[in-house]
Write a protein that holds these residues in place. Structure first.
Motif, PDB file in Angstrom:
ATOM      1  N   VAL A  59       0.677  -1.097   0.155  1.00 49.47           N
ATOM      2  CA  VAL A  59       0.088  -0.024  -0.116  1.00 49.47           C
ATOM      3  C   VAL A  59       0.931   1.211  -0.013  1.00 49.47           C
ATOM      4  O   VAL A  59       0.643   1.951  -0.943  1.00 49.47           O
ATOM      5  CB  VAL A  59      -1.086   0.093   1.249  1.00 49.47           C
ATOM      6  CG1 VAL A  59      -1.648   1.365   1.500  1.00 49.47           C
ATOM      7  CG2 VAL A  59      -1.827  -1.234   1.159  1.00 49.47           C
ATOM      8  N   PRO A  60       1.757   1.718   1.076  1.00 45.74           N
ATOM      9  CA  PRO A  60       2.608   2.554   1.272  1.00 45.74           C
ATOM     10  C   PRO A  60       3.302   2.781  -0.472  1.00 45.74           C
ATOM     11  O   PRO A  60       3.688   4.134  -0.775  1.00 45.74           O
ATOM     12  CB  PRO A  60       3.520   2.507   2.242  1.00 45.74           C
ATOM     13  CG  PRO A  60       3.595   1.163   2.507  1.00 45.74           C
ATOM     14  CD  PRO A  60       2.196   0.454   2.087  1.00 45.74           C
ATOM     15  N   LEU A  63       1.148   3.858  -3.139  1.00 53.07           N
ATOM     16  CA  LEU A  63       0.789   5.293  -2.825  1.00 53.07           C
ATOM     17  C   LEU A  63       1.835   6.477  -3.158  1.00 53.07           C
ATOM     18  O   LEU A  63       1.922   7.306  -3.953  1.00 53.07           O
ATOM     19  CB  LEU A  63       0.452   5.446  -1.542  1.00 53.07           C
ATOM     20  CG  LEU A  63      -1.124   4.847  -1.225  1.00 53.07           C
ATOM     21  CD1 LEU A  63      -1.328   4.930   0.468  1.00 53.07           C
ATOM     22  CD2 LEU A  63      -2.286   5.625  -1.804  1.00 53.07           C
ATOM     23  N   ILE A 154      -5.158  -0.980  -4.826  1.00 55.73           N
ATOM     24  CA  ILE A 154      -5.196  -0.832  -3.090  1.00 55.73           C
ATOM     25  C   ILE A 154      -6.028  -1.542  -2.829  1.00 55.73           C
ATOM     26  O   ILE A 154      -6.096  -2.070  -1.784  1.00 55.73           O
ATOM     27  CB  ILE A 154      -4.771   0.610  -3.025  1.00 55.73           C
ATOM     28  CG1 ILE A 154      -3.497   1.046  -3.217  1.00 55.73           C
ATOM     29  CG2 ILE A 154      -4.905   0.642  -1.352  1.00 55.73           C
ATOM     30  CD1 ILE A 154      -3.172   2.605  -3.184  1.00 55.73           C
ATOM     31  N   ALA A 271       2.877  11.118   0.630  1.00 54.02           N
ATOM     32  CA  ALA A 271       2.506   9.869   0.407  1.00 54.02           C
ATOM     33  C   ALA A 271       2.321   9.165   1.865  1.00 54.02           C
ATOM     34  O   ALA A 271       1.617   8.491   2.144  1.00 54.02           O
ATOM     35  CB  ALA A 271       3.433   9.063  -0.483  1.00 54.02           C
ATOM     36  N   THR A 275      -0.650   7.257   3.545  1.00 52.41           N
ATOM     37  CA  THR A 275      -0.368   5.920   4.109  1.00 52.41           C
ATOM     38  C   THR A 275      -0.814   5.695   5.579  1.00 52.41           C
ATOM     39  O   THR A 275      -1.324   4.870   6.075  1.00 52.41           O
ATOM     40  CB  THR A 275       0.992   5.471   4.025  1.00 52.41           C
ATOM     41  OG1 THR A 275       1.417   5.643   2.619  1.00 52.41           O
ATOM     42  CG2 THR A 275       1.237   4.152   4.505  1.00 52.41           C
ATOM     43  N   MET A 279      -3.366   2.805   6.679  1.00 51.90           N
ATOM     44  CA  MET A 279      -3.063   1.730   7.813  1.00 51.90           C
ATOM     45  C   MET A 279      -3.541   2.094   8.975  1.00 51.90           C
ATOM     46  O   MET A 279      -3.680   0.957   9.740  1.00 51.90           O
ATOM     47  CB  MET A 279      -1.557   1.919   7.653  1.00 51.90           C
ATOM     48  CG  MET A 279      -0.513   1.651   6.332  1.00 51.90           C
ATOM     49  SD  MET A 279      -1.140  -0.053   5.624  1.00 51.90           S
ATOM     50  CE  MET A 279      -0.359  -1.012   6.795  1.00 51.90           C
TER      51      MET A 279
END
Length: 426
Positions: A59-60, A63, A154, A271, A275, A279
């Motif tokens: 995910v990060p 992104l 995502i 970003a 994130t 999260m």
């Protein structure tokens, strides 16, 4: 009673303005107290375990890749290529938006990032050429939601991690439905824009088109690298996120040289902020997800849906209608986090392929991004275009209907999703 307590503890705080992440913890705590299981250590442990997942590391990185592409010139070159290829035909700027959305979706996997890029680059150009502002905003918003459907996505990563479903299979299964939505948007745009009077950009020469293609070749290579790498097992979806981030940084800083080192810190911070939000939501959702399992909420839902369990089509229609309603009040990420652990046992019980269901579920959640009042993509386009939400909703409605029709077709004809995945050898 369990379902009532869970929903009440979740929805009432949200209605009072409590952030969704904290509402998720509150709903979990309420269930724990009802079941006589309350223990602060269990809450803390589930929060930590919720974010402690190797697949979620993608995910990060995706992104970050999206932020880099918007800042480093990759997104702009994709739009320029689309302009050179189809900008001259009637309604061509609309087709440019859809074509560019498909390419951008295979780069970032984020509808919000795509909406920001498309809105900033194409909205002024389309309105200046004579297109209706509301209709233009509606098209750009609707095209942006292709982002979470065509891989990398995502949404698929979150669904796959929570539901225990192969993320690679989900990525491959999203390609055809994403392209179907693009075709549906093209047809709808052709219909709604046919009476408009607007200036057509000049037809570009072969030399200009070739130059635009060569200029964008580095950006176009990224989706190819990701899809081929996943197909042949060169890297996992998590590693694909790292590849996307590193590749986009390299191209932006070394090849295109539009991302100077001085701007790099700001890109990383931007970003990191996005994130952190995603999260933290994932971590908090783990509390309610654990309690949902312990309290057997899926079992209660199976009992409620028992009359439909023998008819997969009717069951899917009922579930998708419920997700559409939820999508009007809740953003995509919390919807995935809350509903996946509840729905996965139900669809497994009914014998529905979780990969196929995941495609329907993520498409539905993507459509939720353009339904008011919480539609995140609508808010992004409103900010870029300075349109009111009421104006934008009128413009988005024909495209929203087209996307819902595609979702209905996928429910009625599951082979559209399952056959391509089988042919790809997964």
């Amino acid at each position: 009673m369990t379902v009532t307590i869970f929903l009440g503890a979740l929805l009432v705080p949200m209605a009072l303005g409590v952030p969704i992440a904290f509402a998720l913890i509150l709903s979990g705590v309420a269930l724990m107290m009802y079941l006589g299981l309350f223990d602060a250590q269990i809450v803390a442990q589930n929060v930590l375990n919720g974010a402690d997942s190797f697949p979620l590391m993608a995910v990060p990185f995706f992104l970050l890749a999206g932020e880099v592409m918007n800042t480093g010139g990759l997104s702009r070159r994709i739009v320029n290529l689309a302009m050179a290829l189809v900008g001259h035909i009637r309604g061509g700027l609309g087709f440019v938006a859809i074509f560019a959305a498909c390419i951008l979706s295979s780069l970032s996997g984020s509808a919000v990032a795509d909406a920001a890029a498309l809105g900033a680059l194409l909205y002024p150009m389309m309105v200046k050429s004579g297109h209706d502002p509301a209709r233009t905003g509606g098209l750009l918003a609707s095209a942006s939601v292709i982002g979470p459907i065509i891989p990398p996505s995502i949404g698929f990563i979150l669904y796959g991690v929570i539901g225990g479903v192969s993320i690679t299979k989900l990525f491959l299964a999203g390609i055809v439905p994403g392209l179907m939505i693009a075709v549906a948007l093209c047809i709808t745009w052709l219909i709604v824009a046919r009476k408009e009077q607007f200036a057509l950009p000049p037809r570009q020469s072969g030399a200009v088109r070739l130059k635009a293609f060569v200029d964008s070749i580095w950006a176009l290579m990224l989706p190819v690298i990701i899809i081929v790498g996943l197909k042949f097992g060169v890297f996992t979806p998590t590693e694909a996120g790292v590849v996307a981030a590193v590749y986009s940084l390299f191209v932006s800083m070394v090849i295109y040289r539009e991302l100077p080192p001085a701007k790099l810190f700001g890109v990383f911070v931007s970003a990191a902020k996005i994130t952190a939000v995603v999260m933290f939501l994932v971590a908090c959702a783990a509390v309610s997800a654990w309690l949902v399992t312990v309290a057997d909420v899926p079992g209660e839902l199976v009992s409620l849906l028992e009359p439909l369990m023998d008819n997969q089509t009717l069951l899917l229609l009922a579930i998708m209608a419920m997700v559409v309603l939820v999508g009007t009040a809740m953003d995509m990420t919390p919807t995935i986090l809350i509903m996946t652990p509840v729905l996965i046992p139900v669809i497994r019980e009914a014998g529905i392929d979780p990969v196929y269901f995941g495609v329907l579920f993520i498409i539905n959640n993507s459509i939720g991004l353009i339904t008011p009042p919480v539609g995140t993509v609508l808010n992004v386009i409103c900010g870029v275009s300075k349109l009111s939400m009421e104006q934008l909703m009128k413009g988005v409605m024909p495209f929203l209907i087209a996307e819902l029709i595609v979702l209905l077709l996928l429910i009625l004809f599951p082979q559209i999703v399952t056959v391509p995945v089988a042919l790809m050898g997964h």
